[in-house]
Design an enzyme around this catalytic site. Structure first.
Site, PDB file in Angstrom:
ATOM      1  N   ARG A  24     -38.699 -58.084  -7.887  1.00 55.86           N
ATOM      2  CA  ARG A  24     -37.427 -58.822  -7.968  1.00 55.86           C
ATOM      3  C   ARG A  24     -37.599 -60.263  -7.494  1.00 55.86           C
ATOM      4  O   ARG A  24     -36.846 -61.140  -7.884  1.00 55.86           O
ATOM      5  CB  ARG A  24     -36.367 -58.136  -7.099  1.00 55.86           C
ATOM      6  CG  ARG A  24     -35.878 -56.801  -7.619  1.00 55.86           C
ATOM      7  CD  ARG A  24     -34.821 -56.242  -6.680  1.00 55.86           C
ATOM      8  NE  ARG A  24     -34.344 -54.934  -7.101  1.00 55.86           N
ATOM      9  CZ  ARG A  24     -33.310 -54.742  -7.921  1.00 55.86           C
ATOM     10  NH1 ARG A  24     -32.655 -55.779  -8.395  1.00 55.86           N
ATOM     11  NH2 ARG A  24     -32.927 -53.520  -8.247  1.00 55.86           N
ATOM     12  N   LYS A  56     -44.069 -39.027  -4.997  1.00 55.65           N
ATOM     13  CA  LYS A  56     -43.135 -38.096  -4.385  1.00 55.65           C
ATOM     14  C   LYS A  56     -42.237 -38.862  -3.416  1.00 55.65           C
ATOM     15  O   LYS A  56     -42.598 -39.961  -2.983  1.00 55.65           O
ATOM     16  CB  LYS A  56     -43.885 -36.945  -3.713  1.00 55.65           C
ATOM     17  CG  LYS A  56     -44.757 -37.346  -2.516  1.00 55.65           C
ATOM     18  CD  LYS A  56     -44.048 -37.091  -1.209  1.00 55.65           C
ATOM     19  CE  LYS A  56     -44.887 -37.440  -0.020  1.00 55.65           C
ATOM     20  NZ  LYS A  56     -44.164 -37.429   1.251  1.00 55.65           N
ATOM     21  N   HIS A 100     -51.081 -37.544  -3.278  1.00 51.72           N
ATOM     22  CA  HIS A 100     -52.389 -38.103  -2.918  1.00 51.72           C
ATOM     23  C   HIS A 100     -53.215 -37.150  -2.063  1.00 51.72           C
ATOM     24  O   HIS A 100     -54.440 -37.287  -1.985  1.00 51.72           O
ATOM     25  CB  HIS A 100     -52.224 -39.461  -2.214  1.00 51.72           C
ATOM     26  CG  HIS A 100     -51.584 -39.388  -0.864  1.00 51.72           C
ATOM     27  ND1 HIS A 100     -50.232 -39.406  -0.680  1.00 51.72           N
ATOM     28  CD2 HIS A 100     -52.126 -39.301   0.368  1.00 51.72           C
ATOM     29  CE1 HIS A 100     -49.952 -39.336   0.608  1.00 51.72           C
ATOM     30  NE2 HIS A 100     -51.079 -39.267   1.265  1.00 51.72           N
ATOM     31  N   HIS A 129     -46.957 -31.765  -0.196  1.00 53.41           N
ATOM     32  CA  HIS A 129     -48.372 -31.667   0.127  1.00 53.41           C
ATOM     33  C   HIS A 129     -48.832 -30.252   0.483  1.00 53.41           C
ATOM     34  O   HIS A 129     -49.784 -29.728  -0.095  1.00 53.41           O
ATOM     35  CB  HIS A 129     -48.711 -32.594   1.296  1.00 53.41           C
ATOM     36  CG  HIS A 129     -48.365 -34.019   1.053  1.00 53.41           C
ATOM     37  ND1 HIS A 129     -48.609 -34.660  -0.134  1.00 53.41           N
ATOM     38  CD2 HIS A 129     -47.791 -34.949   1.864  1.00 53.41           C
ATOM     39  CE1 HIS A 129     -48.216 -35.918  -0.053  1.00 53.41           C
ATOM     40  NE2 HIS A 129     -47.704 -36.115   1.143  1.00 53.41           N
TER      41      HIS A 129
END
Length: 469
Positions: free
Chosen positions: A56, A164, A194, A256
């Protein structure tokens, strides 16, 4: 001295335009941009790769790179000037209002212009490093303005990378799955976890299925319990706006830890490819029994470290910074084996590990197998041995495999490096499918529902302690 090379013998990657929505945000600056630096340094990205940073603000690429620690993973923290130059040349900043439909048309024109400059058909990867609540409107506008289509000069892949949390609860996750499916096909979507890209987690499959002595013991006949824990010493580190509506159960267990459990407990896939691995993992997630309402008090704990309410400026906050739950898997292999999932912030140690405890004599120490995911990555096996001497005194000793010791000269990719490479080459193995995400939400939803109705079960603990009792 520089970090050991992580380049591997793998097929060359295609020319790609990586569009990072939110390139000035915390995640991009701490993880994505340093990972891109190392991928360029190691020669893993195609030389015609372009990076487009959507923001932005009016920050230039030069100003952005001046404030980012790109070489944080280097041993000496020093950047290679040639790699920095290449990264500057490949990066273009694009200012846009994510709510403005016409801005998406301008973005598409920019991508087409970059492709014209390179003179080849390029894959297009859109990485949504933005707040989850912005996913739906951004994806809808991408579809309306044609950003979900392929390149203009031929056939190439267009892919969407989503961080996520994927949804806030089961109902919102189902809506998000449906909304994204209207714009992108399932094979185009890469839902990032990850932790699944961490080397030790990936090694679980090899360890299990390439070492028959362990796979033969991998069932309720020999395993007494499993614990998967992610303990953090840090608190929320000024991320109140992100963490307060989320909490530990959503932040770590739903994503996770349940994904890791799927890898730990799944049956051997019929083929070693993404499709069959996901099928085996999803089968486990579907078999996990949600905690019954009348057993919540015994099998679920939520806690909050003292001082958290002051940090988030909410004196009545019920957000948990610690969560633990015990679940069971309704399958022939795992029937009756308790699986404990635990995570917490502001604890006494920083450690993520999987601990598998085997059956043994009631009066003896148990054999335990530990996968150390971080920080000291490795695998250790605790065995009972006799002490030297004339008595039969026994003690527990460990056989220890350490990545740092055994692979000192090779190194391994950072998790986000692996995420980016696999997304570029279209390998879904380390990414969650929509059905896996929904199955995980089904496991935790009854707990979320119960917590929303009661306020007397939150346990407080001191920062730096082991957590609630």
């Amino acid at each position: 001295m520089t970090r050991p090379s992580t380049a591997e013998q793998m097929p060359a990657l295609d020319p790609t335009i990586l569009v990072i929505f939110g390139i000035t945000g915390d995640l991009a600056q701490r993880y994505l941009l340093p990972s891109l630096y190392h991928l360029i340094k190691d020669g893993l990205l195609h030389e015609q790769t372009e990076i487009v940073g959507v923001t932005r603000g009016t920050l230039s690429a030069k100003e952005l790179f001046e404030k980012v620690e790109l070489c944080v993973n280097e041993v000496d923290k020093v950047c290679d000037p040639d790699v920095l130059k290449a990264m500057h040349e490949r990066t273009t900043m694009f200012q846009m209002d994510l709510e403005n439909a016409e801005a998406y048309e301008a973005l598409l024109a920019k991508l087409n212009a970059l492709e014209e400059k390179q003179g080849v058909c390029m894959n297009r990867l859109y990485y949504l490093s933005i707040p989850p609540q912005a996913y739906s409107p951004v994806i809808r506008l991408m579809g309306e303005r044609g950003l979900n289509a392929s390149c203009q000069h031929g056939k190439a892949a267009t892919r969407l990378l989503v961080e996520k949390p994927f949804g806030f609860d089961l109902a919102s996750a189902e809506r998000l799955v449906s909304e994204i499916a209207e714009v992108f096909d399932e094979e185009q979507i890469f839902r990032i976890d990850h932790y699944m890209a961490k080397e030790t987690v990936q090694n679980i499959l090899t360890f299990r299925f390439q070492n028959p002595i362990f796979e033969a013991l991998w069932s309720r006949q020999h395993i007494a319990s499993i614990e998967i824990s992610a303990r953090q010493q840090i608190g929320i580190e000024g991320r109140a706006a992100f963490y307060e509506p989320l909490g530990a159960l959503r932040d770590f267990i739903q994503s996770h830890l349940l994904q890791i459990l799927g890898i730990v407990a799944m049956n051997q896939p019929s083929a070693n490819n993404s499709q069959h691995i996901h099928a085996s993992k999803q089968a486990v997630l579907e078999q996990i029994e949600p905690v019954p309402a009348d057993q919540l008090a015994e099998r679920v704990v939520r806690g909050q470290y003292r001082g958290y309410r002051e940090e988030v400026k909410n004196p009545e906050s019920m957000t948990e910074t610690f969560a633990a739950m015990t679940v069971f898997i309704n399958s022939d292999r795992w029937q009756g084996v308790p699986v404990r999932l635990l995570t917490g912030k502001a604890l006494d140690e920083h450690k993520t590990e999987i601990c598998v405890t085997f059956h043994g004599p009631s009066n003896a120490a148990k054999n335990q197998l530990r996968f150390r995911i971080q920080p000291d990555e490795g695998i250790e096996l605790a065995l009972v041995t006799k002490q030297p001497g004339y008595t039969q005194t026994v003690q527990t000793t460990t056989m220890d495999f350490s990545y740092r010791h055994d692979f000192d000269n090779h190194g391994h990719p950072d998790a986000y490096e692996r995420v980016l490479v696999d997304a570029v080459r279209g390998d879904h193995t380390l990414f969650a499918t929509s059905q896996e995400v929904l199955a995980s939400w089904r496991v935790v939803q009854p707990v979320l529902d119960a917590w929303a109705k009661q306020t007397d079960d939150l346990q407080f603990y001191e920062p730096g302690s082991h957590g609630p009792a």
